[in-house]
Write a protein that holds these residues in place. Structure first.
Motif, PDB file in Angstrom:
ATOM      1  N   ALA A   1      89.846 115.419  63.090  1.00  0.00           N
ATOM      2  CA  ALA A   1      90.269 116.508  63.275  1.00  0.00           C
ATOM      3  C   ALA A   1      89.348 117.026  62.029  1.00  0.00           C
ATOM      4  O   ALA A   1      88.896 118.202  61.961  1.00  0.00           O
ATOM      5  CB  ALA A   1      91.742 116.630  63.617  1.00  0.00           C
TER       6      ALA A   1
ATOM      7  N   GLN B   1      93.869 111.365  73.188  1.00  0.00           N
ATOM      8  CA  GLN B   1      94.795 112.533  71.930  1.00  0.00           C
ATOM      9  C   GLN B   1      94.895 112.712  71.443  1.00  0.00           C
ATOM     10  O   GLN B   1      95.200 113.125  70.370  1.00  0.00           O
ATOM     11  CB  GLN B   1      95.385 113.050  73.658  1.00  0.00           C
ATOM     12  N   ALA B   2      95.370 111.279  70.665  1.00  0.00           N
ATOM     13  CA  ALA B   2      95.716 110.650  69.173  1.00  0.00           C
ATOM     14  C   ALA B   2      94.722 110.736  68.070  1.00  0.00           C
ATOM     15  O   ALA B   2      95.236 110.649  67.102  1.00  0.00           O
ATOM     16  CB  ALA B   2      96.761 109.732  69.337  1.00  0.00           C
TER      17      ALA B   2
ATOM     18  N   SER C   1      92.275 103.276  62.199  1.00  0.00           N
ATOM     19  CA  SER C   1      94.511 103.920  62.855  1.00  0.00           C
ATOM     20  C   SER C   1      94.264 103.116  63.897  1.00  0.00           C
ATOM     21  O   SER C   1      93.656 101.662  64.196  1.00  0.00           O
ATOM     22  CB  SER C   1      93.689 105.285  63.936  1.00  0.00           C
TER      23      SER C   1
ATOM     24  N   SER D   1      85.494 119.044  66.068  1.00  0.00           N
ATOM     25  CA  SER D   1      85.527 119.491  66.822  1.00  0.00           C
ATOM     26  C   SER D   1      85.215 118.023  68.109  1.00  0.00           C
ATOM     27  O   SER D   1      83.972 117.998  67.943  1.00  0.00           O
ATOM     28  CB  SER D   1      85.245 120.513  68.026  1.00  0.00           C
TER      29      SER D   1
ATOM     30  N   VAL E   1      91.923 112.166  69.034  1.00  0.00           N
ATOM     31  CA  VAL E   1      91.322 113.329  68.699  1.00  0.00           C
ATOM     32  C   VAL E   1      92.192 113.955  66.861  1.00  0.00           C
ATOM     33  O   VAL E   1      91.703 114.983  66.253  1.00  0.00           O
ATOM     34  CB  VAL E   1      91.775 114.705  69.841  1.00  0.00           C
ATOM     35  N   GLY E   2      93.253 113.918  67.200  1.00  0.00           N
ATOM     36  CA  GLY E   2      94.022 114.445  65.967  1.00  0.00           C
ATOM     37  C   GLY E   2      93.895 113.906  64.560  1.00  0.00           C
ATOM     38  O   GLY E   2      93.221 113.926  63.692  1.00  0.00           O
TER      39      GLY E   2
END
Length: 364
Positions: free
Chosen positions: A238, A231-232, A199, A242, A234-235
């Motif tokens: 996913a 936060q990004a 990523s 969790s 986490v996506g």
């Protein structure tokens, strides 16, 4: 023997009538070197530090804690976060910067910033003939012929006695946070770590502890940037389950220090193996290893195993290498080299140490 100058060290080497076992802080006794102890403790001290130029030069016997404290005062660090072997190996004393370089010691951040070797700028050493040799310098762009700097880093004292090293340092970060996934099997954990590293969110640590059932990913930088990237990410994660965010910087740092130093194996009986492989191959190799405990670092590229006996025999032919960091005397410490590479290694040692007095037995 504890020389305080390069000249005295050179005289001791020339006068040596038997093997020499090179000692820094005595905290990383990996390998089976034999001979009279030659301590670098008397050759210590930071000789140059230019924070603006991100450059530090220190004598080989300088305690690593002294170097790190000096850097921290200027909000800088050794970005490759060298491992502290004391808990794992049950040693005491103070790790030295020379020992760190000799073993190319690096930590979890290696997957993104590189190893100790990648931050080396220059070295000074005394070879087996008593010659004082200098190679490299104090800037990254250096054209000085053979790159002995890279060669000496990770040579475990078999080519010469390091007396001084120069390194590139980097600014420290404002904060860090750790993302945690629970309950992943090894193969899924490796896939999750690979997704995170591929990523654009600059992951600086990726580890998996099967015993704890926990896969962890580290983010570092400015607080606002870390919060956004967390936060990004986490996506991105996913599909794997969790994600829990550990944004307590102290707790996050302690967790990564434990991964770096493999403290989960400290005090446990048995052999400790360090397996370096292609990350995607790691789960299958671990399944064959018969290990009592396992820790994956470098997104699976580095695997620590608590496994008795000859791990290499159980794994068979595989792409990578296995190092016996702690354990039984009847198994070679380092991965046996293919014949052409072994010949090159022997040739280099013959040139740098023609009498074969430096750390004999180290590579056995």
């Amino acid at each position: 023997m504890t020389p305080e100058t390069e000249e005295t060290l050179a005289q001791m080497i020339v006068a040596a009538d038997g093997p020499l076992r090179i000692v820094g802080g005595g905290t990383r006794p990996i390998g089976r070197a034999t001979g009279a102890a030659l301590s670098l403790a008397g050759m210590a001290g930071i000789t140059l530090y230019e924070p603006g130029a991100l450059t530090l030069v220190a004598k080989a016997g300088t305690p690593l804690s002294e170097v790190q404290a000096r850097l921290a005062a200027e909000n800088q660090r050794l970005a490759f976060e060298p491992m502290d072997h004391r808990a794992l190996l049950g040693t005491s004393g103070e790790p030295t910067i020379g020992g760190m370089v000799a073993a190319n010691v690096s930590g979890p951040r290696r997957i993104t910033v590189g190893a100790c070797r990648d931050f080396m700028l220059g070295v000074r050493l005394v070879d087996g003939a008593g010659h004082i040799v200098k190679n490299g310098g104090r800037v990254m762009k250096n054209v000085t012929g053979y790159d002995l700097v890279k060669l000496l880093t990770g040579s475990y004292g078999t080519l010469g006695v390091l007396t001084e090293v120069s390194l590139k340092v980097l600014p420290d970060v404002e904060t860090q946070a750790t993302l945690v996934l629970d309950g992943l099997d090894d193969a899924t954990a490796v896939a999750a770590m690979a997704a995170a590293l591929s990523s654009p969110f600059e992951v600086t640590g990726a580890a998996h502890d099967p015993a704890a059932g926990r896969t962890i990913l580290r983010l570092e930088g400015f607080a606002a940037s870390v919060a956004y990237r967390a936060q990004a990410l986490v996506g991105v994660l996913a599909p794997f389950g969790s994600v829990t965010l550990m944004d307590d910087q102290t707790a996050s740092a302690a967790l990564w220090a434990a991964i770096r130093d493999v403290t989960a194996f400290a005090g446990q009986q048995g052999c400790v193996w360090r397996l370096s492989v292609k990350a995607s191959d790691a789960p299958a190799l671990v399944a064959k290893a018969g290990a009592r405990a396992v820790i994956y670092d470098w997104a699976g590229g580095l695997v620590w195993l608590l496994a008795d006996g000859d791990l290499r025999a159980r794994l068979g032919d595989f792409k990578g290498h296995a190092t016996l960091v702690r354990g039984q005397a009847d198994v070679p410490v380092f991965q046996p080299e293919p014949a052409p590479i072994a010949a090159l290694t022997a040739g280099l040692r013959a040139k740098f140490d023609p009498r074969g007095i430096f750390n004999p037995g180290m590579m056995g």
